[in-house]
Design an enzyme around this catalytic site. Structure first.
Site, mmCIF file in Angstrom:
data_model
loop_
_atom_site.group_PDB
_atom_site.id
_atom_site.type_symbol
_atom_site.label_atom_id
_atom_site.label_comp_id
_atom_site.label_asym_id
_atom_site.label_seq_id
_atom_site.Cartn_x
_atom_site.Cartn_y
_atom_site.Cartn_z
ATOM 1 N N CYS B 11 -20.045 -22.281 22.788
ATOM 2 C CA CYS B 11 -21.161 -22.744 23.600
ATOM 3 C C CYS B 11 -21.972 -21.549 24.104
ATOM 4 O O CYS B 11 -21.361 -20.611 24.612
ATOM 5 C CB CYS B 11 -20.632 -23.537 24.782
ATOM 6 S SG CYS B 11 -21.881 -23.929 25.991
ATOM 7 N N PRO B 12 -23.279 -21.490 24.057
ATOM 8 C CA PRO B 12 -24.147 -22.566 23.561
ATOM 9 C C PRO B 12 -24.569 -22.340 22.111
ATOM 10 O O PRO B 12 -25.594 -22.871 21.703
ATOM 11 C CB PRO B 12 -25.351 -22.445 24.489
ATOM 12 C CG PRO B 12 -25.489 -20.963 24.671
ATOM 13 C CD PRO B 12 -24.090 -20.389 24.608
#
Lengths: 377, 73
Positions: B11-12
């Site tokens: 993430c991200p």
């Protein structure tokens, strides 16, 4: 035998100096040559740009000649590397070719503001020296209005700098008596204000406390220079009087031109820092594709690992050093206080309450950095 | 359909790969995003809704998520 380092930023300079120290005798006996290739003859202390835009540091404080910083055991080649041929172990510099036995790729990252139409016409940034010098003037003559601090893509260098500039702007406007007649808006591409959730929470609380507004899921695709608005992929428009952008980043052109990757990030083993598929080539600093911060501290810790392992291999010792994602960032929360975070691949950062001592440590480190660059600290 | 294999990215990363791709593909194109990061299952649909695109499918495979998004604007 030749160890060649491409790139004269923090990662390249530190690696060269660490190697020169570890291989002092071999260099003296001319068994080893350490070469650093860079198209810049000065090292820029990039964290200093945050202070330069508020006129707390000047150009002379954050630039040093590489010739002064590099150990005498390092041969400096002030040229641009056009192509890195990993298969044939060669670097092309114009018409010249240099072969190597060990290679360290430390070609860094660069901003590409031209990738957001309109940004170069009316936007500002502090992620390179020219941009920071222009922004210094803009901030000095700002008389109140709306400032948008916009992170226009990840990854980018120094993940905490956009937060710090926002905090410092708040303080700066307050000192100049124009905070009440100004708005500060901070925008971020994902659904929170920072990549790491724990950091995001602290920052969001401080933003709220300081009256700084935020916009999340905010991915700029254009800047309308006439209307002075940022347009996003999500369909929003945000007007500004002063736009401080963190432009999209890419890796170095030489990585793309050499066919190593399409975006300039080098495929790198997360522990050994070897370029994937190449036992004698390493990548460190901003240029790797690793899920770690593109920050000076990361470059510093990685340089230690790579220098230790290359030197061990040359001496016939076991190359057992491993990089474990270690990173450290100071976070200036005002002109008087700061906190810091330590983290690695498996450890989430924890905070100390923002305090004066950490701030003064950072101010001191801004001076001490040149010892780090020399490989002393 | 464009496939983004973001498995192994954290993430991200997967969401940013989707955002980067959606800027480039033509209207009506479908994008299949493969992500081994569990937070993508929450963040990606949230962003798709916010940006006004269509979430065609979201499915948990053995050790990753398959998310199909259609560019609608």
């Amino acid at each position: 035998m030749n160890v060649t380092i491409v790139g004269g930023g923090v990662a390249g300079t530190l690696t060269a100096n660490y190697l020169a120290t570890r291989l002092r005798d071999e260099v003296r006996r001319k068994e080893i040559e350490i070469t650093l290739i860079s198209d810049r003859d000065k090292l820029l202390y990039e964290p200093g740009l945050l202070y330069l835009i508020f006129n707390r540091l000047e150009e002379k404080d954050i630039l040093r000649d590489l010739k002064i910083l590099l150990d005498p055991g390092v041969k400096f080649v002030f040229k641009r590397a056009d192509k890195i041929d990993l298969e044939n172990r060669e670097i092309r510099l114009g018409d010249e070719k240099l072969s190597y036995d060990y290679l360290v790729i430390a070609t860094g990252s660069r901003i590409v503001p031209e990738e957001i139409p309109g940004l170069t016409k009316t936007g500002h940034w502090f992620y390179n020296l020219d941009g920071a010098v222009r922004l210094r003037d803009e901030i000095a003559k700002f008389k109140g209005g709306k400032i948008v601090v916009s992170v226009m893509g990840v990854p980018h260098k120094c993940p905490v700098a956009p937060i710090e500039v926002t905090f410092l702007l708040h303080d700066f406007l307050k000192i100049h008596g124009i905070r009440k007649s100004s708005e500060i808006i901070y925008t971020y591409p994902i659904n929170r204000v920072f990549l790491m959730e724990s950091v995001s929470e602290l920052v969001q609380n401080l933003f709220t406390e300081k009256g700084i507004e935020t916009r999340t899921f905010f991915n700029p695709i254009e800047v309308d220079a006439e209307k002075r608005e940022v347009l996003t992929l999500e369909g929003e428009r945000e007007r500004f009087d002063l736009l401080i952008s963190i432009p999209p980043h890419k890796g170095s052109k030489v990585i793309i031109d050499s066919g190593i990757s399409d975006d300039g990030w080098v495929p790198t083993d997360r522990y050994t820092l070897k370029v994937k598929g190449h036992d004698n080539a390493f990548a460190i600093g901003d240029t790797t594709d690793l899920p770690v911060s593109k920050a000076g501290s990361v470059a510093h810790f990685q340089a230690e690992v790579v220098a230790e392992n290359i030197s061990a291999e040359i001496k016939g010792l076991p190359p057992t050093a491993r990089y474990f994602g270690k990173a450290m960032c100071f976070i200036e929360t005002s002109f008087n206080e700061a906190t810091y975070i330590w983290f690695d691949y498996e450890t989430q950062p924890k905070f100390v309450k923002p305090n004066k001592f950490t701030h003064w440590m950072k101010i001191a480190y801004n001076r001490m950095f040149w010892l780090t660059a020399r490989g002393v600290l | 359909m464009v496939v983004i294999d973001a498995r192994g990215s954290y993430c991200p990363g997967p969401l940013m790969e989707l955002i980067k791709t959606i800027k480039k593909v033509p209207l009506g194109e479908k994008i299949e995003l493969l992500s081994s990061d569990a937070s993508s299952a929450k963040d990606v649909p949230e962003w798709v809704k916010r940006a006004g695109h269509e979430l065609v499918e979201i499915k948990k495979e053995e050790d990753y998520w398959r998310i199909v998004v259609k560019k609608t604007k």
